[in-house]
Design a protein around this motif. Sequence first.
Motif, PDB file in Angstrom:
ATOM      1  N   GLY A   1      64.468  12.385   2.987  1.00  0.00           N
ATOM      2  CA  GLY A   1      64.751  12.745   1.592  1.00  0.00           C
ATOM      3  C   GLY A   1      66.214  13.037   1.283  1.00  0.00           C
ATOM      4  O   GLY A   1      66.535  13.423   0.158  1.00  0.00           O
ATOM      5  N   LYS A   2      67.111  12.803   2.236  1.00  0.00           N
ATOM      6  CA  LYS A   2      68.527  13.140   2.034  1.00  0.00           C
ATOM      7  C   LYS A   2      69.132  12.364   0.865  1.00  0.00           C
ATOM      8  O   LYS A   2      69.737  12.941  -0.027  1.00  0.00           O
ATOM      9  CB  LYS A   2      69.333  12.849   3.322  1.00  0.00           C
ATOM     10  N   SER A   3      68.951  11.035   0.901  1.00  0.00           N
ATOM     11  CA  SER A   3      69.567  10.216  -0.156  1.00  0.00           C
ATOM     12  C   SER A   3      68.937  10.511  -1.506  1.00  0.00           C
ATOM     13  O   SER A   3      69.629  10.497  -2.534  1.00  0.00           O
ATOM     14  CB  SER A   3      69.392   8.721   0.134  1.00  0.00           C
TER      15      SER A   3
ATOM     16  N   SER B   1      77.990   5.990  -1.625  1.00  0.00           N
ATOM     17  CA  SER B   1      76.867   5.725  -0.722  1.00  0.00           C
ATOM     18  C   SER B   1      77.011   4.359  -0.083  1.00  0.00           C
ATOM     19  O   SER B   1      77.953   3.615  -0.370  1.00  0.00           O
ATOM     20  CB  SER B   1      75.551   5.802  -1.475  1.00  0.00           C
ATOM     21  N   GLN B   2      76.011   4.054   0.772  1.00  0.00           N
ATOM     22  CA  GLN B   2      76.009   2.750   1.450  1.00  0.00           C
ATOM     23  C   GLN B   2      75.897   1.619   0.435  1.00  0.00           C
ATOM     24  O   GLN B   2      76.314   0.511   0.705  1.00  0.00           O
ATOM     25  CB  GLN B   2      74.804   2.643   2.368  1.00  0.00           C
ATOM     26  N   GLU B   3      75.284   1.931  -0.719  1.00  0.00           N
ATOM     27  CA  GLU B   3      75.175   0.884  -1.744  1.00  0.00           C
ATOM     28  C   GLU B   3      76.476   0.871  -2.539  1.00  0.00           C
ATOM     29  O   GLU B   3      76.686   1.712  -3.405  1.00  0.00           O
ATOM     30  CB  GLU B   3      73.989   1.171  -2.664  1.00  0.00           C
TER      31      GLU B   3
ATOM     32  N   SER C   1      63.645   3.804   3.157  1.00  0.00           N
ATOM     33  CA  SER C   1      64.980   4.393   3.287  1.00  0.00           C
ATOM     34  C   SER C   1      65.818   3.459   4.165  1.00  0.00           C
ATOM     35  O   SER C   1      65.263   2.630   4.911  1.00  0.00           O
ATOM     36  CB  SER C   1      64.880   5.775   3.920  1.00  0.00           C
ATOM     37  N   GLY C   2      67.156   3.606   4.077  1.00  0.00           N
ATOM     38  CA  GLY C   2      68.060   2.701   4.795  1.00  0.00           C
ATOM     39  C   GLY C   2      67.752   2.623   6.284  1.00  0.00           C
ATOM     40  O   GLY C   2      67.663   1.540   6.865  1.00  0.00           O
ATOM     41  N   GLY C   3      67.569   3.776   6.904  1.00  0.00           N
ATOM     42  CA  GLY C   3      67.327   3.813   8.348  1.00  0.00           C
ATOM     43  C   GLY C   3      66.012   3.152   8.716  1.00  0.00           C
ATOM     44  O   GLY C   3      65.906   2.478   9.744  1.00  0.00           O
TER      45      GLY C   3
HETATM   46  N1  LIG Z   1      62.895   3.330  -4.703  1.00  0.00           N
HETATM   47  C1  LIG Z   1      61.934   3.834  -3.928  1.00  0.00           C
HETATM   48  N2  LIG Z   1      60.641   3.479  -4.066  1.00  0.00           N
HETATM   49  C2  LIG Z   1      59.675   4.002  -3.295  1.00  0.00           C
HETATM   50  N3  LIG Z   1      59.897   4.916  -2.311  1.00  0.00           N
HETATM   51  C3  LIG Z   1      61.164   5.293  -2.109  1.00  0.00           C
HETATM   52  C4  LIG Z   1      62.254   4.780  -2.883  1.00  0.00           C
HETATM   53  N4  LIG Z   1      63.403   5.347  -2.451  1.00  0.00           N
HETATM   54  C5  LIG Z   1      63.057   6.187  -1.440  1.00  0.00           C
HETATM   55  N5  LIG Z   1      61.716   6.159  -1.249  1.00  0.00           N
HETATM   56  C6  LIG Z   1      60.967   6.935  -0.251  1.00  0.00           C
HETATM   57  O1  LIG Z   1      61.366   8.292  -0.333  1.00  0.00           O
HETATM   58  C7  LIG Z   1      61.449   8.876   0.964  1.00  0.00           C
HETATM   59  C8  LIG Z   1      62.826   9.501   1.156  1.00  0.00           C
HETATM   60  O2  LIG Z   1      63.784   8.452   1.208  1.00  0.00           O
HETATM   61  P1  LIG Z   1      65.345   8.729   1.338  1.00  0.00           P
HETATM   62  O3  LIG Z   1      66.046   7.424   1.109  1.00  0.00           O
HETATM   63  O4  LIG Z   1      65.706   9.869   0.467  1.00  0.00           O
HETATM   64  O5  LIG Z   1      65.452   9.169   2.870  1.00  0.00           O
HETATM   65  P2  LIG Z   1      66.756   9.476   3.762  1.00  0.00           P
HETATM   66  O6  LIG Z   1      66.530  10.797   4.391  1.00  0.00           O
HETATM   67  O7  LIG Z   1      67.985   9.305   2.964  1.00  0.00           O
HETATM   68  O8  LIG Z   1      66.632   8.350   4.884  1.00  0.00           O
HETATM   69  P3  LIG Z   1      67.764   7.515   5.726  1.00  0.00           P
HETATM   70  O9  LIG Z   1      68.312   8.433   6.768  1.00  0.00           O
HETATM   71  O10 LIG Z   1      66.960   6.427   6.365  1.00  0.00           O
HETATM   72  O11 LIG Z   1      68.780   6.983   4.762  1.00  0.00           O
HETATM   73  C9  LIG Z   1      61.115   7.759   1.954  1.00  0.00           C
HETATM   74  O12 LIG Z   1      59.759   7.888   2.318  1.00  0.00           O
HETATM   75  C10 LIG Z   1      61.335   6.485   1.155  1.00  0.00           C
HETATM   76  O13 LIG Z   1      60.511   5.444   1.633  1.00  0.00           O
END
Ligand SMILES: Nc1ncnc2c1ncn2[C@@H]1O[C@H](COP(=O)(O)OP(=O)(O)OP(=O)(O)O)[C@@H](O)[C@H]1O
Length: 506
Positions: free
Chosen positions: A40-42, A83-85, A387-389
């Motif tokens: 959930g960071k991003s 961000s990465q984007e 998420s990106g990872g």
């Molecule tokens: N546009 C979207 N549509 C559906 N689900 C999403 C979307 N964006 C994020 N999610 C979901 O929300 C959750 C949190 O995603 P987020 O990108 O915030 O994680 P993160 O901690 O930043 O991960 P990472 O380290 O991989 O970048 C994940 O389960 C992801 O699949």
Amino acid sequence: MGLAFRDISKRYGAVVAIKQAQMEIEEGEVRAILGGNGSGKSTLAKIIGGLISRDGGEILFQGQRVDFKSPKDAKRNHVIMTSQELSLFGNLTVEENICISNIPVKGKFTDRKRLRKKAQDVLERMRLDSLMGKKVEELAANQQYMVELAKALVQEPKILIIDEITSALYREDVEIVDDIIRGLKKEGCIVLFISHRMVELYAMCDSVTIMRNGETLGTYPMKEKTEDELLSLMVGTKIESYHGEGRHHQCAERDVFIRAPRIPIPTYGTLESLDIGKGEIIGVAGLQGHGQTDLIRALYGVLGEIELEIDGKVRKIRNAKQAVSEGFAFISGDREKDGTFQERSLSENIAAVQELVKRGKIGNPRGILDSFHVHYDNPGELITSLSGGNQQKVVVGRWLCTRPRLLLADDPTKGIDVKARTDLHQLFAELAREGNAVIMLSSDDDELVSITSMVETSRVIVMYEGRVSAILEGDAINRQNISAASMPVNSIHDAEVKNRKEGVTV
Ligand SMILES: Nc1ncnc2c1ncn2[C@@H]1O[C@H](COP(=O)(O)OP(=O)(O)OP(=O)(O)O)[C@@H](O)[C@H]1O
């Protein structure tokens, strides 16, 4: 109090991305947000940056409730997200991109002189003035990320969010980012820093908030927690040591699997002779742009025909298809460009590899996604909803399960969280122990030191101006030697570094 999040929540359909998140950050504080992929960071970063709306909770900035409706709205309040984007236009110059949010005008027209001055000031601050006048599409990926940061700085942020851009940066860039953050801190700017690289978090951040499954679990001063403690909090189970075994083996003799007499390195010429051992992991290091990526791609046959002796038989590899038929696999950290079909589902992205690889089935998508611990809803969803990872785990996982004889990996763990990265290292090491070989480039020297300690046969080759400046083996594989050999004008301070520059046979 500078910035506070209270009970923030966000859902994407059935997926709970953020659950009652809490955080308080002082002015001038640099706060790391650490969590596994998909924690959930991003999402949290995008909420404060005005890119997405929250479902519940409130954000307070300097005591006032704020509710940014768009990135533009956030920017007006000096809340800037990088961000990465990337948000750059390839056909515009670096200075035009940097000033795009607030172009200086003279009457009806752009004030070119002021625009250049504004961009030049920030580029000088970032030691990047050589980029002036260049179009963004001409720049290497790391330079584009630095321009993205320059674009943020020119907007005089009071809150700067840096979401994973350092994963695309090389050591020398990260040092610049470190200096910039120190400067911002003095000015009272709040920096939210998201990265999976622990070294960076310890170098740059005052404190860290841990996230797991959308929840903020706690905040700690960086200095009070060891890496293993932070990782244990992040994954929810006790981790003793996530590093490799630590000691490198000194390999007496290698059983040669592939001999490459000449490897073309465009713009630099030809690299003389590379022998790759069975069961070997070769790390490829160096400052950005010294031919490392070309080395990996040349072996995959995508930079023109390459002659290789594989198990004693001469083979000509002319393209990726032929490389794959020899059992080679290529994984790129640049997943948008080289790794994924963005408009396609998870299943389709996995099937793309299945179609290329003729040697047996690679398994059903769900099995692959589960075995690589990908956070997903169903295999039919778009890869971009991960998420990106997690997207990167799909890219790596679909190739790893083909058991390639030679895995060519160009920064494969970019964006992958610390725990998943360690798991991947184990998988790469297992692949090598089966008698296959791995050649892996990483922009993170520590990663190369760690992974090469996991098998009995390993080396790190350091490149400089298209040539090998050092071949490190055994105890000589360490961060200092990699650093020194990356800029060989400095003396390489370890006698065990075997060869340098001209005419090296690896
Ligand atoms: N546009 C979207 N549509 C559906 N689900 C999403 C979307 N964006 C994020 N999610 C979901 O929300 C959750 C949190 O995603 P987020 O990108 O915030 O994680 P993160 O901690 O930043 O991960 P990472 O380290 O991989 O970048 C994940 O389960 C992801 O699949």
